[in-house]
Enzyme design. Structure first.
Site, PDB file in Angstrom:
ATOM      1  N   GLU A 186       1.329  -6.590   1.437  1.00 20.11           N
ATOM      2  CA  GLU A 186       0.475  -6.581   2.810  1.00 20.11           C
ATOM      3  C   GLU A 186       0.284  -5.020   2.953  1.00 20.11           C
ATOM      4  O   GLU A 186      -0.718  -4.473   3.580  1.00 20.11           O
ATOM      5  CB  GLU A 186       1.406  -6.699   4.036  1.00 20.11           C
ATOM      6  N   THR A 212      17.517  -6.054   4.019  1.00 17.07           N
ATOM      7  CA  THR A 212      15.895  -6.266   4.209  1.00 17.07           C
ATOM      8  C   THR A 212      15.366  -7.045   3.064  1.00 17.07           C
ATOM      9  O   THR A 212      15.890  -7.003   1.992  1.00 17.07           O
ATOM     10  CB  THR A 212      15.307  -4.878   4.368  1.00 17.07           C
ATOM     11  N   ILE A 213      14.406  -7.860   3.378  1.00 14.92           N
ATOM     12  CA  ILE A 213      13.618  -8.564   2.384  1.00 14.92           C
ATOM     13  C   ILE A 213      12.645  -7.722   1.440  1.00 14.92           C
ATOM     14  O   ILE A 213      12.463  -7.851   0.533  1.00 14.92           O
ATOM     15  CB  ILE A 213      12.730  -9.522   2.742  1.00 14.92           C
ATOM     16  N   ASP A 214      12.567  -6.199   2.032  1.00 14.76           N
ATOM     17  CA  ASP A 214      11.877  -5.297   1.251  1.00 14.76           C
ATOM     18  C   ASP A 214      12.384  -4.756   0.114  1.00 14.76           C
ATOM     19  O   ASP A 214      11.681  -3.900  -0.719  1.00 14.76           O
ATOM     20  CB  ASP A 214      11.268  -4.449   2.341  1.00 14.76           C
ATOM     21  N   TYR A 264       5.831 -15.129   7.897  1.00 16.66           N
ATOM     22  CA  TYR A 264       7.307 -15.248   8.197  1.00 16.66           C
ATOM     23  C   TYR A 264       8.186 -16.240   7.376  1.00 16.66           C
ATOM     24  O   TYR A 264       9.141 -16.278   7.689  1.00 16.66           O
ATOM     25  CB  TYR A 264       7.497 -15.419   9.611  1.00 16.66           C
TER      26      TYR A 264
HETATM   27  O1  F6P Z   1      10.914  -4.852   7.229  1.00 16.88           O
HETATM   28  C1  F6P Z   1      10.720  -6.442   6.927  1.00 16.88           C
HETATM   29  C2  F6P Z   1       9.351  -6.811   7.211  1.00 16.88           C
HETATM   30  O2  F6P Z   1       9.404  -8.121   7.005  1.00 16.88           O
HETATM   31  C3  F6P Z   1       8.330  -6.141   6.457  1.00 16.88           C
HETATM   32  O3  F6P Z   1       8.012  -6.586   5.073  1.00 16.88           O
HETATM   33  C4  F6P Z   1       7.035  -6.472   7.172  1.00 16.88           C
HETATM   34  O4  F6P Z   1       6.059  -5.592   6.985  1.00 16.88           O
HETATM   35  C5  F6P Z   1       7.821  -6.205   8.720  1.00 16.88           C
HETATM   36  O5  F6P Z   1       8.972  -6.525   8.442  1.00 16.88           O
HETATM   37  C6  F6P Z   1       7.036  -7.110   9.548  1.00 16.88           C
HETATM   38  O6  F6P Z   1       7.823  -6.807  10.714  1.00 16.88           O
HETATM   39  P1  F6P Z   1       7.494  -7.489  12.152  1.00 16.88           P
HETATM   40  O7  F6P Z   1       8.282  -8.739  12.117  1.00 16.88           O
HETATM   41  O8  F6P Z   1       8.644  -6.817  13.078  1.00 16.88           O
HETATM   42  O9  F6P Z   1       6.342  -7.717  12.669  1.00 16.88           O
END
Ligand code: F6P
Length: 378
Positions: A235, A138-140, A302
């Site tokens: 965010e 995960t990027i998180d 993205y």
């Molecule tokens: O979990 C990775 C992530 O990029 C989060 O940082 C972000 O809040 C979320 O996915 C966005 O998810 P989606 O692409 O499903 O809207």
């Protein structure tokens, strides 16, 4: 050299939000599993969706060539939940279907590449008797029990460059620029990019802010002759009041006793989250009023998840993938392959599923940032 192993047929899938390094991990696992351990590999399409719908392709060595540097995932992904499948408006548990498909294909094991949600899906499959190994992506960077996750280093590079780049335009126009960085629960990415990009203020979900405190940091800079400021804002960052509303709504979900109460509490939580979604724009207006400086917002979105993985993520994904192949060969299942220092360790999935690794407010990165004068809005 192929060695004898009892694990011959293995499935692999990628689930959750995509992340740079997924293909590097598929390749790392696949090359070690096929080339070193003599296994056969099947790639399920679109996360657990492919597992439920029995959509897969055979992955041979040729299919694994040339993907180390490629962004996204060659298998596709989804955020579907295996136990909550929507069929004609009805919710069904598809775990029994997955078990049937796994057995029909004669699989000995399944490797899942994903984040916290995927770990929960994986645990459900383990409970149903499947042999599962999980790789943390995960990027998180918010997965428990692992030092880091692949995707995080690449996203940090991208977000850092963005924070770097907005400096010159903020400086030229004497503006405040808020750069919104991904991470709705954990602030690791914003913290890392904010520090590496030299943001003046870093706002993360783990440290609720007040507009006054952020404005004070910016006004102090003005007094020192810096007529611009760069704010790195996650965010999921919230001010003190929004944090209180959000936490109260979360608590209602936790304490709800009946399905109806739970449904109502979840709807309320979704409403609170929705009302807080545009917070960067609101904060920009509030800072403009408090400081007299024009303010702008840049939402990175993205671009943080797209494109080629950086060298550190290619290395990490390859290490984790190859380590997972060894575990599968040894028949060690029900685990996530965690990164620990230069090595890897298997961690029981039950220690990972449903947990989130948040930034401790006294983490060394936060303390270092405070010492160099970065504001956190608290
Ligand atoms: O979990 C990775 C992530 O990029 C989060 O940082 C972000 O809040 C979320 O996915 C966005 O998810 P989606 O692409 O499903 O809207």
């Amino acid at each position: 050299m192929a060695r004898p192993t009892t694990t011959r047929r293995v499935g692999i899938l990628t689930a959750g939000g995509d992340s740079p390094g997924l293909n590097a991990a598929i390749r790392g696992f696949g090359k070690a599993a096929i080339g070193h351990h003599g296994m056969e590999l099947f790639g399920f399409r679109d996360g657990v969706t492919g597992l439920v719908e029995n959509r897969y392709i055979e992955l041979d060595s040729a299919r694994l060539s040339g993907i180390l540097t490629v962004g996204g995932t060659i298998l596709g992904t989804s955020r579907d939940k295996v136990h909550r499948w929507n069929v004609d408006g009805e919710t069904r548990d598809m775990v029994p279907t997955v078990v049937e498909n796994y057995e029909a294909l004669g699989l000995d094991a399944l490797v899942v590449l994903g984040g916290g949600g995927t770990a929960k899906n994986a645990q459900r499959l383990v409970d149903a008797g499947l042999n599962v190994v999980h790789l943390p992506k995960t990027i998180d960077n918010d997965i428990a029990e692992t030092d880091t996750t692949f995707g995080f280093a690449t996203a940090t590079e991208i977000a850092t460059e963005a924070v770097d780049r907005v400096h010159s335009t903020a400086h030229s126009h004497h503006r405040i620029i808020l750069t919104e960085i991904m991470g709705h629960r954990a602030g690791w990415l914003t913290l890392a990019a904010g520090i590496a990009g030299g943001a003046d203020v870093v706002l993360i979900p783990e440290i609720p802010y007040t507009v006054e405190s952020v404005a004070d940091t910016i006004k102090a800079r003005l007094e020192r002759g810096s007529s611009f400021s760069v704010v790195a804002v996650a965010e999921g960052a919230r001010d003190v009041e929004d944090t209180a509303d959000y936490e109260a709504a979360q608590l209602l979900v936790q304490v709800a006793k009946t399905p109806e109460a739970r449904r109502a509490a979840k709807a309320h939580l979704a409403h609170v989250e929705d009302s807080q979604r545009e917070h960067s724009f609101r904060l920009a207006r509030e800072l403009e009023a408090a400081t007299g400086l024009e303010s702008r917002v840049t939402i990175l979105g993205y671009v943080q998840r797209g494109g080629a993985p950086c060298a550190a993520d290619r290395l990490l994904a390859t290490r984790l993938g190859a380590a997972a192949a060894d575990l599968v060969a040894r028949g060690e299942y029900g685990v996530m392959v965690a990164a620990r220092g230069d090595g890897t360790v298997p961690v029981p999935l039950s220690d990972v599923a449903g947990k989130v690794k948040l930034v401790p407010p006294d983490h060394g990165w936060v303390e270092a940032a405070r010492k160099v004068g970065t504001g956190f809005g608290d």
